[in-house]
Design a protein around this motif. Structure first.
Motif, PDB file in Angstrom:
ATOM      1  N   ASN A 131      -0.039 -10.766 -17.436  1.00  0.00           N
ATOM      2  CA  ASN A 131      -0.059  -9.300 -17.425  1.00  0.00           C
ATOM      3  C   ASN A 131      -0.684  -8.706 -16.161  1.00  0.00           C
ATOM      4  O   ASN A 131      -1.251  -7.617 -16.196  1.00  0.00           O
ATOM      5  CB  ASN A 131      -0.764  -8.754 -18.668  1.00  0.00           C
ATOM      6  CG  ASN A 131       0.001  -9.074 -19.920  1.00  0.00           C
ATOM      7  OD1 ASN A 131       1.234  -8.998 -19.946  1.00  0.00           O
ATOM      8  ND2 ASN A 131      -0.703  -9.458 -20.968  1.00  0.00           N
ATOM      9  N   GLU A 132      -0.610  -9.453 -15.068  1.00  0.00           N
ATOM     10  CA  GLU A 132      -1.098  -8.983 -13.773  1.00  0.00           C
ATOM     11  C   GLU A 132       0.026  -9.093 -12.754  1.00  0.00           C
ATOM     12  O   GLU A 132       0.884  -9.961 -12.851  1.00  0.00           O
ATOM     13  CB  GLU A 132      -2.279  -9.818 -13.285  1.00  0.00           C
ATOM     14  CG  GLU A 132      -3.498  -9.742 -14.170  1.00  0.00           C
ATOM     15  CD  GLU A 132      -4.617 -10.664 -13.700  1.00  0.00           C
ATOM     16  OE1 GLU A 132      -5.770 -10.304 -13.935  1.00  0.00           O
ATOM     17  OE2 GLU A 132      -4.335 -11.726 -13.113  1.00  0.00           O
ATOM     18  N   VAL A 133      -0.020  -8.214 -11.775  1.00  0.00           N
ATOM     19  CA  VAL A 133       0.885  -8.290 -10.638  1.00  0.00           C
ATOM     20  C   VAL A 133       0.078  -8.905  -9.497  1.00  0.00           C
ATOM     21  O   VAL A 133      -1.000  -8.416  -9.159  1.00  0.00           O
ATOM     22  CB  VAL A 133       1.396  -6.886 -10.237  1.00  0.00           C
ATOM     23  CG1 VAL A 133       2.282  -6.968  -9.001  1.00  0.00           C
ATOM     24  CG2 VAL A 133       2.138  -6.241 -11.397  1.00  0.00           C
ATOM     25  N   TYR A 152      -4.273   2.442  -7.642  1.00  0.00           N
ATOM     26  CA  TYR A 152      -3.980   1.298  -8.510  1.00  0.00           C
ATOM     27  C   TYR A 152      -5.168   0.368  -8.763  1.00  0.00           C
ATOM     28  O   TYR A 152      -5.078  -0.522  -9.572  1.00  0.00           O
ATOM     29  CB  TYR A 152      -2.819   0.478  -7.933  1.00  0.00           C
ATOM     30  CG  TYR A 152      -1.499   1.184  -8.044  1.00  0.00           C
ATOM     31  CD1 TYR A 152      -0.876   1.347  -9.277  1.00  0.00           C
ATOM     32  CD2 TYR A 152      -0.880   1.693  -6.917  1.00  0.00           C
ATOM     33  CE1 TYR A 152       0.336   2.002  -9.379  1.00  0.00           C
ATOM     34  CE2 TYR A 152       0.339   2.344  -7.009  1.00  0.00           C
ATOM     35  CZ  TYR A 152       0.934   2.494  -8.236  1.00  0.00           C
ATOM     36  OH  TYR A 152       2.134   3.131  -8.335  1.00  0.00           O
ATOM     37  N   GLN A 153      -6.277   0.517  -8.085  1.00  0.00           N
ATOM     38  CA  GLN A 153      -7.479  -0.313  -8.246  1.00  0.00           C
ATOM     39  C   GLN A 153      -7.191  -1.811  -8.066  1.00  0.00           C
ATOM     40  O   GLN A 153      -7.459  -2.627  -8.955  1.00  0.00           O
ATOM     41  CB  GLN A 153      -8.133  -0.062  -9.603  1.00  0.00           C
ATOM     42  CG  GLN A 153      -8.526   1.386  -9.793  1.00  0.00           C
ATOM     43  CD  GLN A 153      -9.075   1.669 -11.167  1.00  0.00           C
ATOM     44  OE1 GLN A 153      -8.808   0.955 -12.130  1.00  0.00           O
ATOM     45  NE2 GLN A 153      -9.857   2.716 -11.269  1.00  0.00           N
ATOM     46  N   PRO A 154      -6.642  -2.200  -6.904  1.00  0.00           N
ATOM     47  CA  PRO A 154      -6.364  -3.620  -6.663  1.00  0.00           C
ATOM     48  C   PRO A 154      -7.656  -4.399  -6.452  1.00  0.00           C
ATOM     49  O   PRO A 154      -8.690  -3.821  -6.104  1.00  0.00           O
ATOM     50  CB  PRO A 154      -5.539  -3.596  -5.374  1.00  0.00           C
ATOM     51  CG  PRO A 154      -6.044  -2.379  -4.656  1.00  0.00           C
ATOM     52  CD  PRO A 154      -6.326  -1.374  -5.746  1.00  0.00           C
ATOM     53  N   PRO A 189      -1.790  -3.417 -14.144  1.00  0.00           N
ATOM     54  CA  PRO A 189      -1.227  -2.122 -14.576  1.00  0.00           C
ATOM     55  C   PRO A 189      -1.658  -1.779 -15.998  1.00  0.00           C
ATOM     56  O   PRO A 189      -1.677  -2.625 -16.877  1.00  0.00           O
ATOM     57  CB  PRO A 189       0.284  -2.346 -14.507  1.00  0.00           C
ATOM     58  CG  PRO A 189       0.466  -3.562 -13.656  1.00  0.00           C
ATOM     59  CD  PRO A 189      -0.758  -4.395 -13.832  1.00  0.00           C
ATOM     60  N   ALA A 190      -1.966  -0.505 -16.207  1.00  0.00           N
ATOM     61  CA  ALA A 190      -2.419  -0.047 -17.525  1.00  0.00           C
ATOM     62  C   ALA A 190      -1.254   0.294 -18.445  1.00  0.00           C
ATOM     63  O   ALA A 190      -1.392   0.232 -19.659  1.00  0.00           O
ATOM     64  CB  ALA A 190      -3.334   1.165 -17.360  1.00  0.00           C
ATOM     65  N   THR A 191      -0.105   0.660 -17.859  1.00  0.00           N
ATOM     66  CA  THR A 191       1.052   1.062 -18.658  1.00  0.00           C
ATOM     67  C   THR A 191       2.313   0.422 -18.082  1.00  0.00           C
ATOM     68  O   THR A 191       2.310  -0.065 -16.952  1.00  0.00           O
ATOM     69  CB  THR A 191       1.241   2.587 -18.649  1.00  0.00           C
ATOM     70  OG1 THR A 191       1.568   2.993 -17.309  1.00  0.00           O
ATOM     71  CG2 THR A 191      -0.007   3.318 -19.118  1.00  0.00           C
ATOM     72  N   MET A 192       3.398   0.472 -18.845  1.00  0.00           N
ATOM     73  CA  MET A 192       4.676  -0.030 -18.347  1.00  0.00           C
ATOM     74  C   MET A 192       5.163   0.822 -17.177  1.00  0.00           C
ATOM     75  O   MET A 192       5.761   0.308 -16.235  1.00  0.00           O
ATOM     76  CB  MET A 192       5.723  -0.050 -19.462  1.00  0.00           C
ATOM     77  CG  MET A 192       5.527  -1.185 -20.449  1.00  0.00           C
ATOM     78  SD  MET A 192       5.559  -2.823 -19.675  1.00  0.00           S
ATOM     79  CE  MET A 192       7.279  -2.927 -19.216  1.00  0.00           C
ATOM     80  N   LEU A 193       4.904   2.113 -17.204  1.00  0.00           N
ATOM     81  CA  LEU A 193       5.284   2.981 -16.098  1.00  0.00           C
ATOM     82  C   LEU A 193       4.569   2.557 -14.823  1.00  0.00           C
ATOM     83  O   LEU A 193       5.177   2.454 -13.754  1.00  0.00           O
ATOM     84  CB  LEU A 193       4.978   4.447 -16.423  1.00  0.00           C
ATOM     85  CG  LEU A 193       5.267   5.441 -15.301  1.00  0.00           C
ATOM     86  CD1 LEU A 193       6.743   5.423 -14.928  1.00  0.00           C
ATOM     87  CD2 LEU A 193       4.811   6.841 -15.705  1.00  0.00           C
ATOM     88  N   GLU A 194       3.279   2.286 -14.935  1.00  0.00           N
ATOM     89  CA  GLU A 194       2.513   1.835 -13.777  1.00  0.00           C
ATOM     90  C   GLU A 194       3.019   0.475 -13.291  1.00  0.00           C
ATOM     91  O   GLU A 194       3.136   0.235 -12.093  1.00  0.00           O
ATOM     92  CB  GLU A 194       1.027   1.761 -14.129  1.00  0.00           C
ATOM     93  CG  GLU A 194       0.131   1.589 -12.925  1.00  0.00           C
ATOM     94  CD  GLU A 194      -1.340   1.699 -13.278  1.00  0.00           C
ATOM     95  OE1 GLU A 194      -2.090   0.773 -12.883  1.00  0.00           O
ATOM     96  OE2 GLU A 194      -1.733   2.681 -13.933  1.00  0.00           O
ATOM     97  N   MET A 195       3.355  -0.421 -14.222  1.00  0.00           N
ATOM     98  CA  MET A 195       3.904  -1.732 -13.862  1.00  0.00           C
ATOM     99  C   MET A 195       5.197  -1.559 -13.070  1.00  0.00           C
ATOM    100  O   MET A 195       5.382  -2.153 -12.011  1.00  0.00           O
ATOM    101  CB  MET A 195       4.159  -2.570 -15.115  1.00  0.00           C
ATOM    102  CG  MET A 195       4.937  -3.856 -14.877  1.00  0.00           C
ATOM    103  SD  MET A 195       4.017  -5.121 -14.025  1.00  0.00           S
ATOM    104  CE  MET A 195       3.227  -5.918 -15.394  1.00  0.00           C
ATOM    105  N   GLY A 196       6.106  -0.752 -13.586  1.00  0.00           N
ATOM    106  CA  GLY A 196       7.376  -0.523 -12.912  1.00  0.00           C
ATOM    107  C   GLY A 196       7.199   0.114 -11.551  1.00  0.00           C
ATOM    108  O   GLY A 196       7.846  -0.278 -10.575  1.00  0.00           O
ATOM    109  N   THR A 197       6.311   1.096 -11.467  1.00  0.00           N
ATOM    110  CA  THR A 197       6.093   1.807 -10.215  1.00  0.00           C
ATOM    111  C   THR A 197       5.494   0.897  -9.151  1.00  0.00           C
ATOM    112  O   THR A 197       5.968   0.863  -8.019  1.00  0.00           O
ATOM    113  CB  THR A 197       5.178   3.027 -10.441  1.00  0.00           C
ATOM    114  OG1 THR A 197       5.751   3.847 -11.454  1.00  0.00           O
ATOM    115  CG2 THR A 197       5.015   3.833  -9.175  1.00  0.00           C
ATOM    116  N   VAL A 198       4.470   0.134  -9.517  1.00  0.00           N
ATOM    117  CA  VAL A 198       3.831  -0.721  -8.525  1.00  0.00           C
ATOM    118  C   VAL A 198       4.783  -1.829  -8.077  1.00  0.00           C
ATOM    119  O   VAL A 198       4.856  -2.148  -6.890  1.00  0.00           O
ATOM    120  CB  VAL A 198       2.473  -1.273  -9.022  1.00  0.00           C
ATOM    121  CG1 VAL A 198       2.627  -2.379 -10.039  1.00  0.00           C
ATOM    122  CG2 VAL A 198       1.632  -1.770  -7.857  1.00  0.00           C
TER     123      VAL A 198
END
Length: 165
Positions: A106-108, A125-127, A81-90
């Motif tokens: 720093n990876e999911v 999300y570019q997994p 995730p590039a941002t905390m918002l993206e982290m939370g959303t994913v």
């Protein structure tokens, strides 16, 4: 040998490490019979609530040998995730599918599942698909639940299939 308690993630000194290799999903099983890398038979009976084996846990130690948990690498979906918002959303979207989530460096990380990989791609999300040791499962303070009347989640069905193999 029957093991009922984990000694912890401790220094084994100059003892020889005998690896107890496990898949990530086996670390939460309460009762299981396994063999170490050297062939030593180990029966795990971890009956304490919430007990989970971790990478590097020592489950047995004598004067010369220590039996140490080693989680095997597996195919995983990696999202950075590039941002905390993206982290939370994913994490929210994956958790809503009742799948385990691992947060490492720093990876999911999610155990490989092609439909989820394609969904993550479609959502932008570019997994990536990589071999990883899944060692830091996100703990939830919410009891697992289900939607609908299916009786079990897709993940539980998959795990039940792998138990019989």
């Amino acid at each position: 040998m029957i093991i009922e308690d984990v000694l912890g993630n401790i220094d084994i000194g100059d003892r020889q490490a005998d690896l107890l290799q496990m898949e990530w999903y086996e670390t939460t099983r309460r009762i299981q019979r396994r063999h170490t890398a050297s062939g030593r038979e180990v029966a795990l009976r971890l009956l304490k609530q919430g007990q989970r084996l971790q990478q590097g846990d020592v489950v047995y130690m004598d004067d010369t040998t220590a039996v140490v948990v080693d989680i095997l690498p597996c195919e995983a979906i990696v999202v950075k995730p590039a941002t905390m918002l993206e982290m939370g959303t994913v994490c929210y979207e994956i958790g809503n599918k009742h799948l385990p989530i691992f947060i490492q460096d720093n990876e999911v990380l999610i155990p490989w599942e092609e439909p989820l990989f394609k969904w993550l791609e479609a959502a932008g999300y570019q997994p990536q698909k990589n071999m990883r040791k899944l060692t830091n499962m996100l703990r939830s303070n919410v009891a697992p639940h289900q939607h609908g009347s299916s009786g079990s989640t897709l993940f539980q069905k998959i795990m039940n299939l792998t138990k019989s193999v």
